[in-house]
Scaffold this motif. Structure first.
Motif, PDB file in Angstrom:
ATOM      1  N   MET A  17       0.847  -1.211   0.037  1.00 59.84           N
ATOM      2  CA  MET A  17       0.051  -0.028   0.006  1.00 59.84           C
ATOM      3  C   MET A  17       1.047   1.253   0.036  1.00 59.84           C
ATOM      4  SD  MET A  17      -3.036   1.247   2.786  1.00 59.84           S
ATOM      5  CE  MET A  17      -3.987  -0.437   2.734  1.00 59.84           C
ATOM      6  N   PHE A  18       1.910   1.300   1.078  1.00 61.55           N
ATOM      7  CA  PHE A  18       2.808   2.295   0.959  1.00 61.55           C
ATOM      8  C   PHE A  18       3.410   2.532  -0.512  1.00 61.55           C
ATOM      9  CE2 PHE A  18       2.238   1.524   5.424  1.00 61.55           C
ATOM     10  CZ  PHE A  18       2.338   2.803   6.046  1.00 61.55           C
ATOM     11  N   GLY A  19       3.772   1.498  -1.179  1.00 63.32           N
ATOM     12  CA  GLY A  19       4.600   1.067  -2.635  1.00 63.32           C
ATOM     13  C   GLY A  19       3.712   2.070  -3.476  1.00 63.32           C
ATOM     14  N   ASP A  20       2.570   1.697  -3.393  1.00 62.64           N
ATOM     15  CA  ASP A  20       1.418   2.487  -4.280  1.00 62.64           C
ATOM     16  C   ASP A  20       1.470   3.660  -4.195  1.00 62.64           C
ATOM     17  OD1 ASP A  20      -0.957   2.029  -6.247  1.00 62.64           O
ATOM     18  OD2 ASP A  20      -1.868   3.136  -4.616  1.00 62.64           O
TER      19      ASP A  20
ATOM     20  N   GLU B 197       6.114   9.627  -7.048  1.00 62.54           N
ATOM     21  CA  GLU B 197       6.914   9.401  -8.058  1.00 62.54           C
ATOM     22  C   GLU B 197       6.335  10.254  -9.437  1.00 62.54           C
ATOM     23  OE1 GLU B 197      10.067   5.891  -7.446  1.00 62.54           O
ATOM     24  OE2 GLU B 197       8.032   5.530  -7.978  1.00 62.54           O
ATOM     25  N   GLN B 198       5.235   9.768  -9.781  1.00 57.03           N
ATOM     26  CA  GLN B 198       4.637  10.457 -10.979  1.00 57.03           C
ATOM     27  C   GLN B 198       4.354  11.779 -10.950  1.00 57.03           C
ATOM     28  OE1 GLN B 198       0.771   8.373 -11.720  1.00 57.03           O
ATOM     29  NE2 GLN B 198       1.931   6.228 -11.200  1.00 57.03           N
ATOM     30  N   LEU B 199       4.075  12.482  -9.558  1.00 50.16           N
ATOM     31  CA  LEU B 199       4.008  13.792  -9.488  1.00 50.16           C
ATOM     32  C   LEU B 199       5.382  14.510  -9.465  1.00 50.16           C
ATOM     33  CD1 LEU B 199       1.323  13.683  -6.952  1.00 50.16           C
ATOM     34  CD2 LEU B 199       1.015  14.171  -9.230  1.00 50.16           C
ATOM     35  N   GLY B 200       6.320  13.875  -9.235  1.00 49.20           N
ATOM     36  CA  GLY B 200       7.970  14.414  -9.106  1.00 49.20           C
ATOM     37  C   GLY B 200       8.025  15.112  -7.803  1.00 49.20           C
ATOM     38  N   ASP B 201       7.367  14.721  -6.667  1.00 46.54           N
ATOM     39  CA  ASP B 201       7.121  15.356  -5.234  1.00 46.54           C
ATOM     40  C   ASP B 201       8.110  14.631  -4.737  1.00 46.54           C
ATOM     41  OD1 ASP B 201       6.401  16.346  -2.979  1.00 46.54           O
ATOM     42  OD2 ASP B 201       4.378  16.689  -3.580  1.00 46.54           O
ATOM     43  N   GLU B 202       9.225  15.072  -4.463  1.00 49.87           N
ATOM     44  CA  GLU B 202      10.406  14.706  -3.449  1.00 49.87           C
ATOM     45  C   GLU B 202      10.045  14.838  -2.109  1.00 49.87           C
ATOM     46  OE1 GLU B 202      12.964  12.720  -4.515  1.00 49.87           O
ATOM     47  OE2 GLU B 202      12.402  13.032  -6.471  1.00 49.87           O
ATOM     48  N   ALA B 203       9.357  15.941  -1.697  1.00 57.34           N
ATOM     49  CA  ALA B 203       9.182  16.065  -0.306  1.00 57.34           C
ATOM     50  C   ALA B 203       8.027  14.909   0.205  1.00 57.34           C
ATOM     51  CB  ALA B 203       8.802  17.351   0.244  1.00 57.34           C
ATOM     52  N   LEU B 204       7.222  14.860  -0.585  1.00 55.97           N
ATOM     53  CA  LEU B 204       5.916  13.867  -0.336  1.00 55.97           C
ATOM     54  C   LEU B 204       6.568  12.185  -0.349  1.00 55.97           C
ATOM     55  CD1 LEU B 204       3.086  13.356   0.322  1.00 55.97           C
ATOM     56  CD2 LEU B 204       2.603  13.418  -2.201  1.00 55.97           C
ATOM     57  N   LYS B 205       7.415  12.104  -1.303  1.00 52.61           N
ATOM     58  CA  LYS B 205       8.064  10.534  -1.225  1.00 52.61           C
ATOM     59  C   LYS B 205       8.579  10.526   0.035  1.00 52.61           C
ATOM     60  CE  LYS B 205      10.687   9.443  -4.727  1.00 52.61           C
ATOM     61  NZ  LYS B 205      11.709   9.527  -5.728  1.00 52.61           N
ATOM     62  N   ARG B 206       9.370  11.506   0.743  1.00 56.45           N
ATOM     63  CA  ARG B 206      10.197  11.363   2.020  1.00 56.45           C
ATOM     64  C   ARG B 206       9.300  11.195   2.991  1.00 56.45           C
ATOM     65  NH1 ARG B 206      14.799  11.746   4.569  1.00 56.45           N
ATOM     66  NH2 ARG B 206      15.784  12.232   2.666  1.00 56.45           N
ATOM     67  N   ARG B 207       8.337  11.882   2.960  1.00 59.85           N
ATOM     68  CA  ARG B 207       7.072  11.644   4.054  1.00 59.85           C
ATOM     69  C   ARG B 207       6.419  10.368   4.130  1.00 59.85           C
ATOM     70  NH1 ARG B 207       1.013  14.659   4.803  1.00 59.85           N
ATOM     71  NH2 ARG B 207       0.587  13.652   6.795  1.00 59.85           N
TER      72      ARG B 207
ATOM     73  N   GLN C  55      13.514   0.177  -2.589  1.00 60.84           N
ATOM     74  CA  GLN C  55      14.711   0.590  -3.357  1.00 60.84           C
ATOM     75  C   GLN C  55      15.152   1.585  -2.472  1.00 60.84           C
ATOM     76  OE1 GLN C  55      16.635  -0.358  -6.080  1.00 60.84           O
ATOM     77  NE2 GLN C  55      18.097   1.100  -5.286  1.00 60.84           N
ATOM     78  N   ASP C  56      14.410   2.506  -2.220  1.00 60.44           N
ATOM     79  CA  ASP C  56      14.872   4.024  -1.257  1.00 60.44           C
ATOM     80  C   ASP C  56      14.903   3.815   0.303  1.00 60.44           C
ATOM     81  OD1 ASP C  56      15.232   4.878  -3.944  1.00 60.44           O
ATOM     82  OD2 ASP C  56      13.027   6.100  -3.838  1.00 60.44           O
ATOM     83  N   TRP C  57      14.105   2.942   0.617  1.00 63.85           N
ATOM     84  CA  TRP C  57      13.698   3.095   2.155  1.00 63.85           C
ATOM     85  C   TRP C  57      14.072   1.368   2.752  1.00 63.85           C
ATOM     86  CZ3 TRP C  57      12.743   7.277   5.007  1.00 63.85           C
ATOM     87  CH2 TRP C  57      12.735   8.267   4.144  1.00 63.85           C
TER      88      TRP C  57
ATOM     89  N   ALA D 277      -4.182   6.545   8.195  1.00 63.42           N
ATOM     90  CA  ALA D 277      -5.577   6.734   7.507  1.00 63.42           C
ATOM     91  C   ALA D 277      -5.363   7.568   6.239  1.00 63.42           C
ATOM     92  CB  ALA D 277      -6.639   7.602   8.380  1.00 63.42           C
ATOM     93  N   TRP D 278      -4.269   8.573   6.186  1.00 60.78           N
ATOM     94  CA  TRP D 278      -4.005   9.206   4.815  1.00 60.78           C
ATOM     95  C   TRP D 278      -3.195   8.268   4.015  1.00 60.78           C
ATOM     96  CZ3 TRP D 278       0.881  10.262   2.747  1.00 60.78           C
ATOM     97  CH2 TRP D 278       1.994  10.027   3.580  1.00 60.78           C
ATOM     98  N   ILE D 279      -2.509   7.393   4.177  1.00 61.73           N
ATOM     99  CA  ILE D 279      -1.941   6.264   3.281  1.00 61.73           C
ATOM    100  C   ILE D 279      -2.979   5.549   2.766  1.00 61.73           C
ATOM    101  CG2 ILE D 279      -0.443   4.307   3.129  1.00 61.73           C
ATOM    102  CD1 ILE D 279       1.176   6.683   3.213  1.00 61.73           C
ATOM    103  N   VAL D 280      -3.802   4.966   3.689  1.00 61.46           N
ATOM    104  CA  VAL D 280      -5.071   4.131   3.237  1.00 61.46           C
ATOM    105  C   VAL D 280      -5.892   5.009   2.093  1.00 61.46           C
ATOM    106  CG1 VAL D 280      -7.304   3.152   3.743  1.00 61.46           C
ATOM    107  CG2 VAL D 280      -5.173   3.028   5.370  1.00 61.46           C
TER     108      VAL D 280
END
Length: 325
Positions: free
Chosen positions: A181-184, A190-200, A242-244, A305-308
């Motif tokens: 689920m986190f992977g999705d 990644e599609q959005l190119g949002d590095e800050a969100l990827k880190r979160r 790959q990253d985490w 909940a926000w990940i779900v």
């Protein structure tokens, strides 16, 4: 070397927070959905598939996970499968990892017959078996897609018998942390190119793994009179790990785990426990054994909940969901 230094540093810091690290704990790491959880375009591009594969195995190699990875041969499109998949699987094997069968198409037993399921298992074996045999090894592991083992007794028993007749040993799972689920959600960022969100997302993933371990460690000990059994962790080959994954690895080291092979984990007496769980659900074997003993299952913590919510939403809604209070 840099990754090893990072892991040691993270483990040393985290060890201060986990007094239980002195316990003798063992973990076998497994990765599902080889060769990779990626778009069809990426999996059908030989150069991109090899890049994803070599980068992932290069990340794992200095960590010495002794992991086992489970292959869906049908994930690679037919025109390039024969030429590309053997090479990609060879990278995993040459990196010190083992391979198992995860069916050809990641088939859902709830939507088919036991006969069709076993045919899909057979279709998922040839390239993986050949890659192993080239290195003097055998294909012996099987992992049920979705962890579904059959929603009726008839299906369950037919599949179990068919797998045994084919010489497979089922690879159970004790720790399932919903990394898919986190992977999705991570791929959407990644599609959005949002590095800050990827880190979160990555930080939330590591935090959730900690919460899951806090639950599963004492829960598993209830089945063995207080001794925590060897655990088997389910993860997926994807960009999130790959990253985490190095931080997940460090977390386990900090909690006193030794990384062992799947075979070594399965030598723990807990894996001889009878499993009479037959439901339309894919769950940890800890839950299956608990149910078999006639005790109520206590479910592990859900992801945030926000990940779900983000998992169920399109990528263009991800930023709004992540920023909601």
């Amino acid at each position: 070397m840099a990754i090893r230094i990072l892991i040691c540093g993270l483990a040393a810091v985290a060890a201060l927070a986990f007094p239980a690290a002195a316990q003798d704990r063992r973990i076998a790491v497994t990765f599902d959905d080889l060769p990779y959880q990626a778009s069809e375009t990426a999996l059908c591009d030989p150069a991109e598939l090899m890049r994803l594969t070599t980068d992932f195995v290069a990340m794992l190699k200095p960590l010495d996970t002794q992991g086992t990875a489970f292959v869906n041969e049908g994930r690679v499109c037919e025109p390039t499968r024969i030429s590309t998949l053997p090479t990609a699987l060879g990278v995993w094997l040459d990196g010190g990892l083992d391979l198992g069968n995860h069916s050809f198409s990641h088939i859902n037993i709830h939507r088919t017959t036991a006969e069709a399921y076993l045919a899909d298992v057979d279709a998922g074996a040839p390239t993986t078996r050949a890659a192993l045999e080239t290195r003097g090894r055998t294909l012996r592991w099987f992992r049920h897609p979705y962890l579904f083992t059959g929603e009726t007794q008839e299906k369950h028993d037919a599949i179990a018998a068919g797998l045994a007749q084919r010489g497979y040993t089922v690879a159970p799972v004790t720790i399932d942390n919903n990394d898919w689920m986190f992977g999705d959600v991570y791929r959407k960022a990644e599609q959005l190119g949002d590095e800050a969100l990827k880190r979160r997302i990555g930080e939330a993933y590591v935090a959730h793994m900690t919460t899951v371990l806090d639950f599963f460690e004492p829960y598993s000990a209830e089945l063995t009179g207080g001794r925590e059994p060897a655990q088997i962790l389910l993860l997926h080959a994807n960009s999130l790990n790959q990253d985490w994954y190095p931080q997940i690895h460090a977390l386990y080291l900090a909690r006193g785990y030794r990384f062992v092979t799947l075979e070594q984990a399965l030598s723990d007496p807990i894996y001889a426990h009878e499993d009479r769980y037959v439901r339309a659900n894919g769950i940890s074997w800890l839950h299956r054994w608990t149910s078999t003993e006639g005790r109520p299952i206590r479910w592990e913590p859900e992801p945030p909940a926000w990940i779900v919510a983000a998992n169920k939403a399109p990528a263009d809604q991800l930023a709004a969901i992540a920023s909601a209070p």
